[in-house]
Write an enzyme that holds these catalytic residues in place. Structure first.
Site, PDB file in Angstrom:
ATOM      1  N   SER A   1      34.244  38.433  33.517  1.00  0.00           N
ATOM      2  CA  SER A   1      34.882  39.110  34.734  1.00  0.00           C
ATOM      3  C   SER A   1      35.911  39.066  35.117  1.00  0.00           C
ATOM      4  O   SER A   1      36.994  38.716  34.290  1.00  0.00           O
ATOM      5  CB  SER A   1      34.402  37.695  35.761  1.00  0.00           C
ATOM      6  OG  SER A   1      33.958  37.411  37.497  1.00  0.00           O
TER       7      SER A   1
ATOM      8  N   TYR B   1      34.491  29.017  39.556  1.00  0.00           N
ATOM      9  CA  TYR B   1      34.430  29.746  39.129  1.00  0.00           C
ATOM     10  C   TYR B   1      35.324  30.925  38.254  1.00  0.00           C
ATOM     11  O   TYR B   1      35.325  30.906  37.490  1.00  0.00           O
ATOM     12  CB  TYR B   1      33.308  31.242  40.008  1.00  0.00           C
ATOM     13  CG  TYR B   1      32.689  32.633  38.782  1.00  0.00           C
ATOM     14  CD1 TYR B   1      32.064  32.614  38.879  1.00  0.00           C
ATOM     15  CD2 TYR B   1      33.538  33.468  38.938  1.00  0.00           C
ATOM     16  CE1 TYR B   1      31.158  33.396  37.944  1.00  0.00           C
ATOM     17  CE2 TYR B   1      32.736  34.959  38.226  1.00  0.00           C
ATOM     18  CZ  TYR B   1      31.598  34.821  37.839  1.00  0.00           C
ATOM     19  OH  TYR B   1      31.127  36.084  37.642  1.00  0.00           O
TER      20      TYR B   1
END
Length: 263
Positions: free
Chosen positions: A141, A154
């Site tokens: 990501s 996250y």
């Protein structure tokens, strides 16, 4: 690496990036091993691939469970031998501040994607090293380069995956096994449906970076495999932000905070 005739194992293959990548590598002539928790979703996807002349097999596993990872690797090695390509794509996790994240959910964020990628790679790596060829592709990501507020667990897991990728690349240098990292911008996928509230925490500065589709991500993954590339960050606007974060970290961190989630 040419994909025709190769075996490609893809985690998180029941939807989104994983599903699109499976279709594309199968169209290139590879045998694709689809891995996810949902047997039904995988079977339906495998049927679509085989209906168009591709080769796909299903292997269900919960990659948050280390015992299931070991069993998965044993099945794959026993039935197909070491994969030519391992695509670590599986990922979960809501975007939450650390103190609003339950302990079990925090553990789950570390388990997938980071520990899942590390453990599965560990199990398959000896056979890949013995053969002396292969490629490991970790799908990551933008948060692994540019942290944002309100997604602490996250972000931490994605930074860990980044570290795993960099360390593996050094470990496997000159072994014949390449290590790649693919980092797309915000992807139009079911992730946002599966993790309600996450999309609301995307900093508004990210509106300057176009969203991408799972199919574009699949094309990027195939590109790094076929061209033996170590890294691909796309689109170019995201790459520009990533360069800016290295050159001017204070400014990019400020913009992420200023346009991000506050409470």
């Amino acid at each position: 690496m040419q994909l025709d005739g190769k075996t490609v194992l893809i985690t998180g293959a029941s939807q989104g990036i994983g599903a699109a990548t499976a279709e594309l590598v199968a169209a290139r002539g590879a045998r694709v091993v689809l891995v996810a928790r949902s047997a039904q979703g995988l079977s339906e996807h495998a049927e679509r691939i085989t209906a168009t002349g591709g080769r796909a097999v299903v292997q269900t596993a919960d990659l948050a469970d280390s015992a299931q990872i070991v069993a998965l690797a044993e099945r794959v090695l026993g039935e197909f031998g070491p994969p030519d390509v391992l695509v670590n794509n599986a990922g979960v996790g809501r975007w939450l501040f650390l103190d609003e994240t339950e302990q079990d959910e925090l553990t789950g964020m570390a388990a997938v994607p980071y520990l899942a990628a590390a453990r599965l790679t560990r199990e398959l790596l000896p056979a890949m090293r013995e053969r002396g060829t292969g490629r490991i592709v970790n799908v990551n990501s933008p948060i692994s380069r540019m942290p944002i507020p309100g997604a602490t667990g996250y972000t931490s897991a994605r930074y860990a995956l980044r570290g795993l990728t960099a360390a593996l690349r050094l470990d496997l240098r000159s072994t014949g096994i390449g290590v790649s990292e693919v980092i797309p911008s915000k992807v139009d996928s079911q992730y946002w449906v599966n993790n309600p509230g996450a999309e609301d925490r995307v900093p508004s500065i990210s509106q300057l970076i176009p969203d991408v589709t799972p199919e574009q991500c699949a094309a990027a993954i195939v590109s790094v495999i076929e061209k033996d590339r170590a890294e691909l960050i796309f689109p170019w606007q995201l790459k520009a932000f990533e360069i800016g974060s290295r050159l001017f970290p204070g400014m990019t961190h400020y913009l992420a905070w200023k346009t991000g989630t506050h409470r």
